[in-house]
Design an enzyme around this catalytic site. Structure first.
Site, PDB file in Angstrom:
ATOM      1  N   CYS A 130     -18.109  12.138  38.769  1.00  0.00           N
ATOM      2  CA  CYS A 130     -18.597  12.157  40.157  1.00  0.00           C
ATOM      3  C   CYS A 130     -17.479  11.902  41.177  1.00  0.00           C
ATOM      4  CB  CYS A 130     -19.724  11.148  40.334  1.00  0.00           C
ATOM      5  SG  CYS A 130     -19.432   9.578  39.512  1.00  0.00           S
ATOM      6  N   HIS A 247     -20.830   7.680  46.732  1.00  0.00           N
ATOM      7  CA  HIS A 247     -19.474   7.153  46.601  1.00  0.00           C
ATOM      8  C   HIS A 247     -18.663   7.491  47.859  1.00  0.00           C
ATOM      9  CE1 HIS A 247     -20.488   6.367  42.556  1.00  0.00           C
ATOM     10  NE2 HIS A 247     -19.781   7.272  41.919  1.00  0.00           N
TER      11      HIS A 247
END
Ligand SMILES: NC(=O)c1ccc[n+]([C@@H]2O[C@H](COP(=O)([O-])OP(=O)(O)OC[C@H]3O[C@@H](n4cnc5c(N)ncnc54)[C@H](OP(=O)(O)O)[C@@H]3O)[C@@H](O)[C@H]2O)c1
Length: 337
Positions: A130, A247
């Site tokens: 990710c 994130h």
């Protein structure tokens, strides 16, 4: 009538698996049937796909069937063992784990960056980590224009990146500390995650002999493979922060050719899958970006300490663009081709 596809989701009850279902519904992915696999302990549970009840199948070798697409998000052990079994039946496996990413015969794909690699697959396509996905989406237009030589990146990674049980542990710890009771025993994180920051990802067996962590090593190697350029040097520090989802990354880039901040913003604005903030105060935050498909870039500025340097602040939903959505986009490219 347009073609429809038989789809499996392996790890359907997890944080990423549930997002696969949401993406299939929201993007009207053309399914004829969806089969949901999870561990045998979830056997018989019911989830809904496109409004229809769908009973979880406990994963066992004898239950592997032929699918047009099998989306995997059940960890690297399951992917190592089962992805080849699904691939042997025909169709394409798109795997979210780290099991196949660095296998030389397996393409590692972010559709905005290297869609041309999809056609090289032999049954399995790997979805990158990710943290790598959102970074390379932002780096690609800058690399094409000015040649990136070096990247220094610090990540601020959400708790959801460690899975559904990690989110529960985080919420229980926050609650205990707020109401001043003893926090429950930790099972996932190595240190307190509530109101803290942990520079260790993954949470177990993190550190390599060179001092980098496994997550940092993935960002270094995956970037070279996806960008098709082994000369790009990436130096990451990956940090888990008490953010529920999405994130963030502070990225410092050095390029061969000088790019001004205005030139970089213009390139990012034209690039696929990116929303760029043009004014400094309009930077993205993880709370605002959660649930969005795009990669958000802000705080674009020249690094005054080097001749050809830029700073970027990059935020994306780690379970969507960082996992399920990227895999669905890979399948959509295959369907269109
Ligand atoms: N979370 C993220 O942001 C993210 C991003 C990119 C990639 N990934 C990767 O995606 C994978 C899943 O992550 P996650 O966050 O969704 O984890 P998670 O919430 O812990 O979910 C794990 C899933 O795997 C299933 N599973 C566990 N053991 C199994 C077995 N023996 N057979 C079949 N299914 C089994 C679980 O089923 P039960 O419910 O039955 O246990 C659950 O559906 C991991 O490889 C992770 O590295 C995650």
């Amino acid at each position: 009538m347009s073609k429809t596809y038989r789809v499996a989701i392996v790890g359907a009850t997890g944080a990423v698996g549930l997002k696969f279902i949401e993406c299939i519904e929201r993007r009207k992915f053309p399914v004829s049937e969806v089969v949901l696999y999870a561990s045998e302990k979830s056997e018989g549970k019911v989830l809904h796909v496109n409004g229809k009840p769908c009973r979880i199948v406990g994963l066992r070798k004898e239950r592997v069937e032929k699918f047009d697409f099998a989306f995997f998000s059940a960890g690297s052990g399951i992917s190592t063992q089962y992805a080849p079994l699904f691939a042997e039946k025909g169709g394409v496996v798109v795997d979210n784990s780290s099991a196949w990413r660095m296998d030389p015969g397996t393409p590692l794909v972010v559709p905005e960056v290297n869609p041309q690699d999809i056609a090289k697959h032999k049954g399995i396509i790997a979805n990158p980590n990710c943290s790598t996905i959102q970074m390379v989406v932002a780096l690609k237009p800058l690399h094409d224009a000015a040649g990136i030589t070096r990247v220094v990146v610090s990540t601020y990674q959400a708790v959801s990146g460690a899975g559904g049980r990690a989110l529960e542990e985080f919420e229980n710890e926050v609650h205990a500390l707020v109401v001043n009771t003893t926090p429950p025993k930790r099972a996932i994180f190595p240190r307190q995650i509530a109101f803290n920051a942990i520079a260790q990802i993954p949470q177990k067996d993190a550190f390599l002999p060179n001092g980098y962590t496994g997550e940092e090593h993935k960002m270094i190697e995956e970037t070279k493979k996806i960008m098709g350029d082994p000369s790009i040097r990436v130096s990451p520090t990956c940090v888990r922060v008490p953010v529920k989802n999405s994130h963030s990354e502070s990225i410092n880039v050095e390029t061969l050719k000088k790019l001004t901040a205005a030139e970089a913003i213009a390139l990012l604005r034209k690039a696929p899958g990116i929303v760029v903030s043009e004014t400094p105060g309009d930077f993205p935050t993880p709370a605002e970006v959660s649930g969005r498909d795009e990669t958000f870039v802000g705080r674009v500025r020249e690094d005054w300490t080097v001749p050809n340097g830029l700073h970027l602040w990059v935020v994306a939903d780690n379970i969507l663009k960082g996992a399920a959505l990227n895999a669905i986009q890979i399948a959509e490219v295959i369907i269109r081709s």
